[in-house]
Design a protein around this motif. Structure first.
Motif, PDB file in Angstrom:
ATOM      1  N   SER A 150       5.134 -10.026 -30.377  1.00 21.22           N
ATOM      2  CA  SER A 150       6.486 -10.489 -30.064  1.00 21.22           C
ATOM      3  C   SER A 150       6.989 -10.016 -28.703  1.00 21.22           C
ATOM      4  O   SER A 150       8.101 -10.361 -28.299  1.00 21.22           O
ATOM      5  N   ARG A 204       7.843 -12.787 -26.161  1.00 17.39           N
ATOM      6  CA  ARG A 204       8.984 -13.554 -26.649  1.00 17.39           C
ATOM      7  C   ARG A 204      10.294 -12.817 -26.364  1.00 17.39           C
ATOM      8  O   ARG A 204      11.283 -13.424 -25.937  1.00 17.39           O
ATOM      9  N   ARG A 205      10.311 -11.518 -26.594  1.00 18.38           N
ATOM     10  CA  ARG A 205      11.519 -10.739 -26.324  1.00 18.38           C
ATOM     11  C   ARG A 205      11.813 -10.679 -24.827  1.00 18.38           C
ATOM     12  O   ARG A 205      12.970 -10.717 -24.404  1.00 18.38           O
ATOM     13  N   GLN A 228      13.326 -14.072 -23.852  1.00 20.26           N
ATOM     14  CA  GLN A 228      14.695 -14.186 -24.359  1.00 20.26           C
ATOM     15  C   GLN A 228      15.660 -13.390 -23.492  1.00 20.26           C
ATOM     16  O   GLN A 228      16.765 -13.862 -23.160  1.00 20.26           O
ATOM     17  N   GLY A 279      10.212 -19.005 -21.039  1.00 23.25           N
ATOM     18  CA  GLY A 279       9.395 -19.325 -22.195  1.00 23.25           C
ATOM     19  C   GLY A 279       8.336 -18.281 -22.442  1.00 23.25           C
ATOM     20  O   GLY A 279       7.886 -17.587 -21.525  1.00 23.25           O
ATOM     21  N   VAL A 303       7.582 -20.854 -27.101  1.00 19.91           N
ATOM     22  CA  VAL A 303       8.992 -20.715 -27.463  1.00 19.91           C
ATOM     23  C   VAL A 303       9.796 -20.783 -26.169  1.00 19.91           C
ATOM     24  O   VAL A 303       9.537 -20.023 -25.229  1.00 19.91           O
ATOM     25  N   TYR A 310      13.526 -20.867 -23.989  1.00 24.93           N
ATOM     26  CA  TYR A 310      14.902 -20.364 -23.982  1.00 24.93           C
ATOM     27  C   TYR A 310      15.619 -20.964 -22.768  1.00 24.93           C
ATOM     28  O   TYR A 310      15.546 -20.423 -21.656  1.00 24.93           O
ATOM     29  N   HIS A 355      20.944 -21.633 -24.030  1.00 22.34           N
ATOM     30  CA  HIS A 355      20.997 -20.444 -24.878  1.00 22.34           C
ATOM     31  C   HIS A 355      20.416 -20.681 -26.273  1.00 22.34           C
ATOM     32  O   HIS A 355      20.572 -19.840 -27.158  1.00 22.34           O
ATOM     33  N   GLU A 375      16.942 -21.767 -28.797  1.00 25.72           N
ATOM     34  CA  GLU A 375      15.548 -21.355 -28.941  1.00 25.72           C
ATOM     35  C   GLU A 375      14.771 -22.523 -29.532  1.00 25.72           C
ATOM     36  O   GLU A 375      15.171 -23.076 -30.574  1.00 25.72           O
ATOM     37  N   TYR A 376      13.666 -22.902 -28.901  1.00 24.03           N
ATOM     38  CA  TYR A 376      12.909 -24.084 -29.302  1.00 24.03           C
ATOM     39  C   TYR A 376      11.423 -23.754 -29.340  1.00 24.03           C
ATOM     40  O   TYR A 376      10.872 -23.228 -28.365  1.00 24.03           O
ATOM     41  N   THR A 377      10.800 -24.054 -30.464  1.00 22.01           N
ATOM     42  CA  THR A 377       9.389 -23.741 -30.663  1.00 22.01           C
ATOM     43  C   THR A 377       8.561 -25.021 -30.740  1.00 22.01           C
ATOM     44  O   THR A 377       8.929 -25.953 -31.469  1.00 22.01           O
TER      45      THR A 377
END
Length: 517
Positions: free
Chosen positions: A48, A51-52, A55, A236, A255, A257, A396, A398-400
């Motif tokens: 993760s 991803r963090r 974000q 992303g 993912v 953002y 803002h 989140e799309y996967t």
């Protein structure tokens, strides 16, 4: 989109380089700190982590990459850049009896910004150190001792033919990457994301600014690569699981953002080149019968229809939209594998890969878009295709998107339908008319005599369809369909053809946009 010479040289496709990397330590992430932090040293890494980072980065203003280079390499030509070569004996993981090794690209020429690359071992990420000694130099003055960093990397696997190693894939330039399987030469490219492709105002190019390479085990069948994407509009996190074989397969988990609302986003974008084939030859003074990396867009719709859309090199930019829900797959295909159809000993277009995108999960409503850009030669990538969601990506959010990429000689799934092998176009017998000839090959039509109850279903958006004919082709063992389009002076017609049997289609659906040139 400029690329031809670099592609032939075994380097990656590029439009510009990658962004400088600014990572956030865990403390900053936990506190929601929006200030940019320094690159951390060796530290923990888990699935993760990227991803963090993405974000948190999405909450910060976009910072353009530095393109500064020392004077000695500030203005390298293509040939000068090619003269800087990675020492293969210095490859990451070489001589460790691992199934993969990594070589690195220098900065310079079109690839000016640096991208940070980390090795992940036992849950700890460590930056791959740069050294000028990793490269050889045709011109010694291009050896710069400053810590320049890398422009990208490529993955090699043990040779299947007793040689040193075989190249498998490369990541270089913006969010571009390419792959091949055994016996192929590089052709079309993929990207992490497309934004505004085909927009007259210009396209926004997202970039992979950082990579993390998980060190494989000796028996690992796959290599895992993480990437952090960044642009003015979006960040992303990407995870690529790369598996070599009869096809080179990428499992992609992405993912996104968005920093702002994005209405023109392209998921799983593919980029290729199409200049000419026999159906276009009247426009070019060219000794080769065909020049293209990909010959058609193939789609398998959510409704089960299999569509073959031959590519073209238009006079004016063309944007085609194929609306649907939950596509089963799409790809830019190179189906013709006969050398004599190209006659190019250097480019070997007969050995370029096809790339099939297999969506995983629910992609919802949207469209497969196809952009065809005029080009006078083979030096430009002029074909782009991607999935465009119906709804915008909201700031803002989140799309996967998860999908599988098959870099191969053909599609990964068998079909019972006859497949289009050739499309020919020429002057019709009447004024304001054109003749179209389509060859079909496959078990559904193989060996069928003229008594077979096959009927072509042909439609056009403009003009009239005349002189329809369908008959066996003894030279191919398939069938041939021909018809005339009487366009009456119209400049554009959307054509559709499918060969029907007693119980439904026995062939792919052939689609074509005819334009007067």
């Amino acid at each position: 989109m400029h690329r031809r010479n670099v592609l032939l040289g075994g380097s990656g496709v590029a439009l510009s380089g990658l962004l400088e990397t600014v990572l956030l330590p865990k403390a900053a992430l936990a506190e929601g700190n929006d200030k940019q932090a320094a690159i951390p040293g060796p530290g923990p890494f888990e699935g993760s982590t990227v991803r963090r980072l993405a974000q948190a980065l999405a909450k910060q203003p976009f910072k353009a990459p530095s393109t500064d280079l020392p004077g000695a390499i500030k203005s390298l030509t293509y040939d000068q850049y090619r003269g800087i070569r990675f020492r293969k004996e210095r490859a990451l993981w070489r001589d460790q009896k691992l199934p993969f090794e990594v070589q690195f690209f220098p900065r310079g020429f079109l690839f000016r910004p640096a991208v940070d690359i980390f090795e992940v071992v036992d849950g700890k990420a460590t930056a791959v150190p740069y050294s000028a000694d990793l490269f050889t130099y045709d011109e010694p003055n291009f050896r710069v001792t400053e810590p320049l960093g890398f422009a990208g990397f490529r993955i090699h696997v043990p040779s299947q033919g007793g040689g040193d190693s075989d190249e498998l894939c490369a990541f270089l330039g913006a969010s571009y990457f390419r792959a091949i399987t055994k016996g192929q030469q590089y052709g079309l490219s993929a990207r992490g994301l497309a934004i505004g492709t085909g927009n007259p105002k210009g396209e926004e190019f997202a970039r992979f600014r950082s990579f993390w390479l998980e060190k494989p085990k000796p028996d690992s069948p796959a290599l895992v690569i993480y990437a952090l994407l960044d642009s003015e509009s979006v960040t992303g996190a990407y995870r690529f699981t790369v598996r070599p074989g009869s096809a080179t397969v990428f499992d992609v988990e992405s993912v996104l953002y968005p920093r702002v609302d994005i209405t023109e986003v392209g998921i799983a974008p593919l980029t290729s080149m199409y200049q000419l084939s026999p159906k276009d030859s009247r426009r070019f003074d060219e000794w080769r019968p065909a020049v293209y990396d990909s010959e058609a867009l193939l789609m398998w719709t959510g409704q089960g229809e299999q569509i073959w859309r031959p590519l073209c090199n238009p006079v004016d930019l063309q944007f085609s939209v194929f609306g649907q829900a939950n596509p089963r797959g799409f790809g830019l295909m190179q189906r013709d594998r006969i050398f004599a159809d190209y006659q190019d000993l250097e480019a070997r277009y007969d050995k370029r890969p096809s790339l099939w995108i297999e969506p995983i999960g629910d992609w919802g409503q949207g469209a497969i878009d196809l952009v065809e850009i005029p080009t006078a030669n083979e030096t430009n990538d002029n074909i782009v295709s991607f999935w465009r969601p119906k709804d915008k990506l909201t700031a803002h959010g989140e799309y996967t998107f998860t999908y599988r990429m098959h870099w191969a000689w053909d599609t990964p799934w068998p079909t019972q339908l006859a497949r289009v092998t050739k499309t020919f176009i020429g002057a019709g017998t009447a004024e304001n008319s054109r003749i179209f000839v389509i060859d079909l090959v496959g078990e559904a039509v193989k060996g069928k005599s003229a008594d077979a109850t096959f009927k072509p279903e042909i439609t056009t958006s403009k003009g009239k369809i005349l002189n329809v004919l369908a008959l066996p082709n003894p030279e191919t063992g398939g069938w041939r369909v021909s018809f005339h389009l009487e366009h009456g002076g119209d400049k554009l017609a959307e054509l559709r053809c499918v060969l029907l049997g007693e119980s439904g289609p026995v062939s792919e659906t052939w689609l074509y946009r005819w334009t007067a040139s």
